[in-house]
Design a protein around this motif. Structure first.
Motif, PDB file in Angstrom:
ATOM      1  N   LYS A  33       0.820  -1.210   0.000  1.00 44.93           N
ATOM      2  CA  LYS A  33       0.000   0.000   0.000  1.00 44.93           C
ATOM      3  C   LYS A  33       0.854   1.261   0.000  1.00 44.93           C
ATOM      4  O   LYS A  33       0.501   2.262  -0.636  1.00 44.93           O
ATOM      5  N   PHE A  34       1.986   1.208   0.701  1.00 37.21           N
ATOM      6  CA  PHE A  34       2.861   2.381   0.815  1.00 37.21           C
ATOM      7  C   PHE A  34       4.300   1.996   0.457  1.00 37.21           C
ATOM      8  O   PHE A  34       5.181   1.978   1.318  1.00 37.21           O
ATOM      9  N   PRO A  35       4.564   1.672  -0.808  1.00 37.12           N
ATOM     10  CA  PRO A  35       5.903   1.199  -1.191  1.00 37.12           C
ATOM     11  C   PRO A  35       7.002   2.222  -0.923  1.00 37.12           C
ATOM     12  O   PRO A  35       8.151   1.849  -0.672  1.00 37.12           O
ATOM     13  N   GLU A  36       6.655   3.507  -0.957  1.00 37.67           N
ATOM     14  CA  GLU A  36       7.662   4.534  -0.698  1.00 37.67           C
ATOM     15  C   GLU A  36       8.143   4.514   0.752  1.00 37.67           C
ATOM     16  O   GLU A  36       9.193   5.079   1.075  1.00 37.67           O
ATOM     17  N   ASP A  37       7.394   3.846   1.629  1.00 37.52           N
ATOM     18  CA  ASP A  37       7.790   3.789   3.037  1.00 37.52           C
ATOM     19  C   ASP A  37       8.926   2.804   3.294  1.00 37.52           C
ATOM     20  O   ASP A  37       9.503   2.805   4.383  1.00 37.52           O
ATOM     21  N   VAL A  38       9.245   1.970   2.314  1.00 39.81           N
ATOM     22  CA  VAL A  38      10.415   1.097   2.471  1.00 39.81           C
ATOM     23  C   VAL A  38      11.639   1.962   2.746  1.00 39.81           C
ATOM     24  O   VAL A  38      12.394   1.739   3.704  1.00 39.81           O
ATOM     25  N   GLU A  39      11.825   2.979   1.927  1.00 41.81           N
ATOM     26  CA  GLU A  39      12.973   3.872   2.094  1.00 41.81           C
ATOM     27  C   GLU A  39      12.797   4.771   3.314  1.00 41.81           C
ATOM     28  O   GLU A  39      13.758   5.029   4.046  1.00 41.81           O
ATOM     29  N   ARG A  40      11.584   5.252   3.550  1.00 43.48           N
ATOM     30  CA  ARG A  40      11.354   6.161   4.679  1.00 43.48           C
ATOM     31  C   ARG A  40      11.649   5.480   6.018  1.00 43.48           C
ATOM     32  O   ARG A  40      12.309   6.052   6.886  1.00 43.48           O
ATOM     33  N   VAL A  41      11.133   4.270   6.184  1.00 41.62           N
ATOM     34  CA  VAL A  41      11.337   3.564   7.453  1.00 41.62           C
ATOM     35  C   VAL A  41      12.822   3.298   7.672  1.00 41.62           C
ATOM     36  O   VAL A  41      13.349   3.473   8.778  1.00 41.62           O
ATOM     37  N   ARG A  42      13.509   2.900   6.610  1.00 39.03           N
ATOM     38  CA  ARG A  42      14.945   2.654   6.730  1.00 39.03           C
ATOM     39  C   ARG A  42      15.702   3.941   7.073  1.00 39.03           C
ATOM     40  O   ARG A  42      16.639   3.926   7.865  1.00 39.03           O
ATOM     41  N   LYS A  43      15.279   5.029   6.481  1.00 42.36           N
ATOM     42  CA  LYS A  43      15.947   6.308   6.736  1.00 42.36           C
ATOM     43  C   LYS A  43      15.775   6.732   8.190  1.00 42.36           C
ATOM     44  O   LYS A  43      16.721   7.204   8.834  1.00 42.36           O
ATOM     45  N   ILE A  44      14.570   6.556   8.719  1.00 44.31           N
ATOM     46  CA  ILE A  44      14.319   6.903  10.123  1.00 44.31           C
ATOM     47  C   ILE A  44      15.139   5.995  11.037  1.00 44.31           C
ATOM     48  O   ILE A  44      15.757   6.455  12.008  1.00 44.31           O
ATOM     49  N   ALA A  45      15.148   4.697  10.733  1.00 41.41           N
ATOM     50  CA  ALA A  45      15.905   3.749  11.552  1.00 41.41           C
ATOM     51  C   ALA A  45      17.392   4.074  11.527  1.00 41.41           C
ATOM     52  O   ALA A  45      18.079   4.015  12.561  1.00 41.41           O
ATOM     53  N   GLN A  46      17.904   4.420  10.354  1.00 44.19           N
ATOM     54  CA  GLN A  46      19.315   4.783  10.235  1.00 44.19           C
ATOM     55  C   GLN A  46      19.621   6.022  11.066  1.00 44.19           C
ATOM     56  O   GLN A  46      20.645   6.096  11.758  1.00 44.19           O
TER      57      GLN A  46
END
Length: 283
Positions: A33-46
């Motif tokens: 549903k939110f494929p762009e969140d793959v990068e967002r979640v990783r960015k926040i975690a990093q």
């Protein structure tokens, strides 16, 4: 009963093995549903890993484990959208200010109620220790680490740095956890820190009384009407069916178009179905 049926015949390890499968399914649905969140979640975690310690308005530490713990909301109606809006706010703060604002931090804190309901966290795994000789021993964490060997999305349970530095990081999503309590939670939630030693003792305790008398349940004379949800992320549907068979006089309304919180989201429909069970007569 409006939230499934307890797994009266299953150990904590069996329960979490089943529940992780549904958690993975909900993660897959989220990232579809939110494929762009793959990068967002990783960015926040990093960001959280590099800037540690990042403090939240309530005084707790904002860790990768705590970030991914908001998956607790995934099994409720509207849960995916709620997580997405939270991720958007956090990612925008990091992009625009290189820090997390009080507004975004406060909203995030409210998603998982361990600070306001600490007993929920401390005793959660104990509900699956049905009798002497059984210790929970952080079953959710142990099962998750084992699954992470074949499920890269859960690799952070074994090693956060390894998960964040895996090959092709933008293609591999970090999976949120579900209704799981981990040892790390007792380091990042202020109200849980003072209970860490107690939680460790409870995790190792193996002299619990038996929660369920299966012989008595098989002789049950009290009518039981239960709503059970095929897509429930918190109660394994297969184990709920097993319990329904084990408890004499149980009638079940089972559906795959509602989630665990259906009593709140679709009150009239759930209660209507349960009253129909009461009024119907089986041959």
């Amino acid at each position: 009963m409006t939230g499934g049926l307890a797994p009266v015949k299953r150990t904590a390890e069996e329960v979490y093995t089943a529940l992780y499968k549904k958690v993975i399914e909900r993660n897959e649905a989220y990232y579809r549903k939110f494929p762009e969140d793959v990068e967002r979640v990783r960015k926040i975690a990093q960001y959280l890993d590099e800037k540690t310690p990042v403090l939240l308005p309530g005084g707790g530490e904002f860790t990768v484990e705590r970030l991914l713990g908001i998956g607790l909301c995934m099994g409720m109606n509207g849960g995916l959208d709620l997580i997405h809006s939270t991720i958007l706010k956090l990612a925008m703060d990091i992009d625009q200010f290189d820090f997390i604002t009080r507004a975004a931090g406060s909203a995030f804190e409210g998603l998982v109620p361990f600070d306001t309901n600490p007993i929920y966290a401390v005793l959660h795994e104990s509900i699956y220790t049905n009798g002497p000789g059984l210790a929970s021993n952080w079953a959710a964490h142990r099962v998750g680490k084992t699954l992470s060997e074949s499920e890269p999305g859960l690799s952070w349970l074994s090693s956060v740095p390894q998960a964040l530095n895996s090959p092709s990081p933008n293609q591999q999503p970090l999976y949120f956890s579900g209704e799981m309590v981990y040892p790390a939670h007792f380091d990042c939630y202020p109200e849980l820190k003072d209970m860490k030693e107690t939680a460790e003792l409870l995790a190792k305790y193996d002299d619990w009384p038996r929660l369920y008398d299966l012989d008595q349940l098989a002789r049950n004379e009290v009518p039981v009407y239960a709503a059970s949800y095929v897509e429930d992320m918190y109660v394994a549907a297969d184990f709920a069916r097993e319990t329904a068979k084990a408890v004499r006089g149980t009638k079940v309304f089972e559906t795959n178009v509602m989630y665990h919180g259906a009593l709140r989201a679709k009150t009239e429909e759930v209660l209507g179905q349960l009253f129909k069970l009461r009024d119907d007569t089986l041959d």
